[in-house]
Design a protein around this motif. Structure first.
Motif, PDB file in Angstrom:
ATOM      1  N   CYS A 478       9.495 -59.754 -19.322  1.00  0.00           N
ATOM      2  CA  CYS A 478       8.835 -58.593 -19.912  1.00  0.00           C
ATOM      3  C   CYS A 478       8.788 -58.693 -21.432  1.00  0.00           C
ATOM      4  O   CYS A 478       7.760 -58.372 -22.049  1.00  0.00           O
ATOM      5  CB  CYS A 478       9.543 -57.310 -19.484  1.00  0.00           C
ATOM      6  N   ARG A 479       9.873 -59.127 -22.026  1.00  0.00           N
ATOM      7  CA  ARG A 479       9.886 -59.269 -23.489  1.00  0.00           C
ATOM      8  C   ARG A 479       8.910 -60.361 -23.932  1.00  0.00           C
ATOM      9  O   ARG A 479       8.261 -60.235 -24.969  1.00  0.00           O
ATOM     10  CB  ARG A 479      11.309 -59.578 -23.968  1.00  0.00           C
ATOM     11  N   ARG A 480       8.820 -61.426 -23.150  1.00  0.00           N
ATOM     12  CA  ARG A 480       7.883 -62.496 -23.484  1.00  0.00           C
ATOM     13  C   ARG A 480       6.443 -61.989 -23.406  1.00  0.00           C
ATOM     14  O   ARG A 480       5.617 -62.279 -24.285  1.00  0.00           O
ATOM     15  CB  ARG A 480       8.083 -63.678 -22.537  1.00  0.00           C
ATOM     16  N   ILE A 481       6.123 -61.207 -22.392  1.00  0.00           N
ATOM     17  CA  ILE A 481       4.767 -60.658 -22.249  1.00  0.00           C
ATOM     18  C   ILE A 481       4.450 -59.740 -23.426  1.00  0.00           C
ATOM     19  O   ILE A 481       3.364 -59.819 -24.022  1.00  0.00           O
ATOM     20  CB  ILE A 481       4.633 -59.917 -20.910  1.00  0.00           C
ATOM     21  N   ASN A 482       5.397 -58.876 -23.773  1.00  0.00           N
ATOM     22  CA  ASN A 482       5.188 -57.988 -24.926  1.00  0.00           C
ATOM     23  C   ASN A 482       4.967 -58.782 -26.207  1.00  0.00           C
ATOM     24  O   ASN A 482       4.072 -58.479 -27.009  1.00  0.00           O
ATOM     25  CB  ASN A 482       6.379 -57.055 -25.094  1.00  0.00           C
ATOM     26  N   ALA A 483       5.793 -59.819 -26.413  1.00  0.00           N
ATOM     27  CA  ALA A 483       5.675 -60.627 -27.631  1.00  0.00           C
ATOM     28  C   ALA A 483       4.322 -61.316 -27.700  1.00  0.00           C
ATOM     29  O   ALA A 483       3.703 -61.401 -28.770  1.00  0.00           O
ATOM     30  CB  ALA A 483       6.801 -61.658 -27.678  1.00  0.00           C
ATOM     31  N   ARG A 484       3.845 -61.795 -26.570  1.00  0.00           N
ATOM     32  CA  ARG A 484       2.553 -62.473 -26.544  1.00  0.00           C
ATOM     33  C   ARG A 484       1.419 -61.506 -26.873  1.00  0.00           C
ATOM     34  O   ARG A 484       0.478 -61.862 -27.591  1.00  0.00           O
ATOM     35  CB  ARG A 484       2.342 -63.113 -25.169  1.00  0.00           C
ATOM     36  N   TYR A 485       1.497 -60.290 -26.353  1.00  0.00           N
ATOM     37  CA  TYR A 485       0.483 -59.286 -26.675  1.00  0.00           C
ATOM     38  C   TYR A 485       0.525 -58.938 -28.157  1.00  0.00           C
ATOM     39  O   TYR A 485      -0.530 -58.797 -28.801  1.00  0.00           O
ATOM     40  CB  TYR A 485       0.696 -58.037 -25.821  1.00  0.00           C
ATOM     41  N   GLU A 486       1.723 -58.799 -28.697  1.00  0.00           N
ATOM     42  CA  GLU A 486       1.841 -58.467 -30.126  1.00  0.00           C
ATOM     43  C   GLU A 486       1.324 -59.603 -30.993  1.00  0.00           C
ATOM     44  O   GLU A 486       0.661 -59.365 -32.015  1.00  0.00           O
ATOM     45  CB  GLU A 486       3.294 -58.150 -30.460  1.00  0.00           C
TER      46      GLU A 486
END
Length: 593
Positions: A478-486
């Motif tokens: 989940c943190r990786r997905i958020n970071a990629r979106y950011e």
């Protein structure tokens, strides 16, 4: 000679559909100048067919499909493909895992698989007879040796695998100039590095190129990542990947070679309109069930972990999409609690089938916090999916009133907690029946391991997309997905509150998961050692873990086996997933605890 690699997705027992695809890919390859096209292991019939192989008609349909290909594939191009065939010998199993070459209407070559795996999700020795001999195929001046999937893995360092026969050495002894490995090799994290390491050994030993061709797509719990490649040795002892196919996508790739002065000088052509993926370096760390080490201060390792997390996401999306399509579903729904597990499943479902085909339900009770309701609504808004709020309180109250005479005034306990989960499961299954929508469960591997889940409640559903992710891995993804979106300049998918609040089933006042479980950062480390590494209690304690805690975890895992036996299929992304790859008895003495 130009060789085409057809990295395809097949559906088990779809003989007609696979024939159409093989014919289409072969015609395309011929227009691009290919003299030979390779298809994966058991492409004709799908992998794994399991006990369909016990049905006589399966072999009949397989042979009929093979004869159709002989008649309908274009001439003047050799078509190599895997299929189920009958054992021509009078002794042994009735079937063989075969790989044949069709040329100008005739089956001109056939090699049976030698090494039949019986570990993890594999059970081939149950159905197939092993090859009695290995031979090379000569075509247009090139001697090709076919080593079918496991025939290459004799080189593995896996201590549980011991094979007497060395198929690749026999092929090299017969003068094979190229080794071709048609495969149906399931994905798990960092599997590509193992394939490349084995390939390097073979290329150095034989001083020949190796073509690795893999299936793509998903069948039940198993996900195939494709990533077919060509490896070639160099005079300095190094081995390079001159061609790498895409991950989790069908592709038609091309590899050209010519022989000059006894040495192969290969070249490659990338898949149509798609650049080849770069070769990946071998990693030395495997700190979790997925090979992830959690937080890392080493930038290179962090980048490698991020890359593998992206692949895990693609694998799970492929698994959901493939399972739904092949089971005849186009819509999915789930309970959205405001917690991180259901949030991740909702996101993956949207990536797999589109936001317009996903419905989420908030199912609050008297114990549901306002924050959880708000978090669920915010996530649904971020994903653009329909969100319905259905209170379970009226049904819960009615159940309690009905059960009051037989509960004999006993205090509120696990019975009332599980009752709430089962009411939610009933409502979600009712929606499934009414609208032909697939219910996705949201439990993670840590919960499944410890039995921290409710039969016919939150376990109700048709597929468990994150059932092979430990809780700490759910957070990492989940943190990786958020970071990629950011990084892409977009708003994070998952609200910060979902990532930071204490996990809770919210089935009683002020409940958190750690009331019933050890902290996840501790629990998951022990689960890796016991479930993934198969270590004993003594061995785990020797690594510094508290003996009483280890006994508690091992006992809980063993006692929960009856629940996992009734769980929906889990998408496999680790070396050892619950389900097909870990078969344990239910009624037993827990000797190891």
């Amino acid at each position: 000679m130009r060789i085409a690699l057809a990295q395809i997705d097949t559906t088990i027992a779809d003989f007609g559909g696979t024939c159409e695809k093989v014919i289409h890919f072969t015609k395309e390859a011929k227009t691009k100048g290919a003299q030979m096209i390779l298809f994966p292991e058991l492409a004709l019939g799908g992998y794994p067919p399991m006990d369909l192989l016990d049905q006589e008609s399966f072999a009949d349909f397989s042979e009929k499909a093979l004869r159709r290909l002989q008649q309908e594939v274009p001439p003047d191009i050799a078509v190599a493909i895997g299929y189920v065939a009958r054992n021509r010998h009078t002794q042994g199993k009735a079937l063989v895992n075969a790989y044949g070459v069709i040329l100008n209407g005739a089956l001109v070559f056939e090699q049976e698989k030698t090494l039949l795996p019986t570990y993890d999700v594999f059970d081939e020795a149950r159905y197939f007879e092993s090859a009695r001999k290995r031979a090379v195929f000569s075509y247009q001046g090139l001697r090709i040796g076919f080593a079918i999937c496991e025939d290459m893995w004799r080189e593995s360092d896996n201590p549980s695998i011991h094979y007497e026969i060395d198929p690749i050495r026999e092929l090299l002894d017969q003068g094979a100039q190229i080794i071709c490995v048609p495969s149906a090799s399931p994905y798990y994290a960092y599997k590509m590095e193992q394939r490349v390491a084995l390939t390097e050994k073979i290329c150095r030993r034989g001083n020949v190129p190796l073509i690795y061709l893999n299936l793509v797509g998903a069948n039940d719990s198993i996900i195939f990542d494709g990533r077919s490649f060509v490896a070639e040795p160099h005079p300095n002892g190094k081995v390079s990947l001159s061609l790498v196919g895409p991950a989790f996508e069908e592709a038609l790739l091309y590899w050209d070679w010519e022989e000059k002065k006894g040495h192969l000088f290969p070249g490659s052509t990338a898949p149509t309109d798609r650049p080849p993926s770069p070769p990946r370096e071998m990693l030395s760390t495997a700190q979790s069930s997925l090979g992830l080490s959690g937080s890392s201060h080493h930038q290179e390792l962090k980048q490698q972990e991020d890359s593998e997390l992206d692949l895990i996401e693609k694998a799970l999306v492929t698994g959901i999409r493939g399972y739904m399509k092949k089971c005849g579903f186009s819509r999915a729904h789930l309970g959205l609690s405001g917690g991180i597990d259901s949030a991740l499943v909702a996101y993956l479902a949207v990536q797999a089938i589109g936001k317009e085909n996903v419905v989420a339900f908030g199912l609050p009770s008297r114990f549901s916090s306002r924050g959880s309701r708000d978090d669920a609504q915010e996530l649904a808004k971020n994903l653009g999916i329909r969100f319905e709020m259905l209170s379970i309180e009226p049904a819960f109250t009615a159940y309690l009133q009905t059960l009051e005479p037989v509960f004999e005034g006993r205090p509120f306990d696990l019975a009332e907690e599980n009752l709430q989960a089962r009411i939610r499961g009933t409502l979600l299954m009712a929606y499934s029946n009414k609208f032909n929508s697939m219910l996705l469960t949201t439990g993670n591997k840590s919960e499944l391991a410890m039995g921290y889940c409710t039969l016919y409640g939150d376990m109700a559903g048709a597929l468990a997309p994150i059932g092979d992710l430990l809780k700490i891995e759910v957070y990492a993804l989940c943190r990786r997905i958020n970071a990629r979106y950011e990084q892409g300049g977009h708003k994070p998918v998952f609200p910060e509150a979902i990532l930071t609040k204490a996990p809770s089933a919210e089935l009683r006042p002020n409940q958190v998961d750690q009331d019933s479980l050890p902290p996840y950062e501790i629990l998951d480390e022990i689960l890796k050692l016991y479930v993934l590494e198969n270590l004993s209690k003594v061995e785990i304690v020797q690594r510094g873990w508290d003996e009483a805690l280890v006994s508690r975890v091992i006992t809980a895992v063993a006692r929960a086996e009856y629940k996992r036996r009734q769980a929906p299929p889990v998408l496999k992304v680790s070396r050892r997933a619950f389900g097909m790859g870990r078969r344990m008895p239910i009624a037993r003495i827990i000797y190891e605890g």
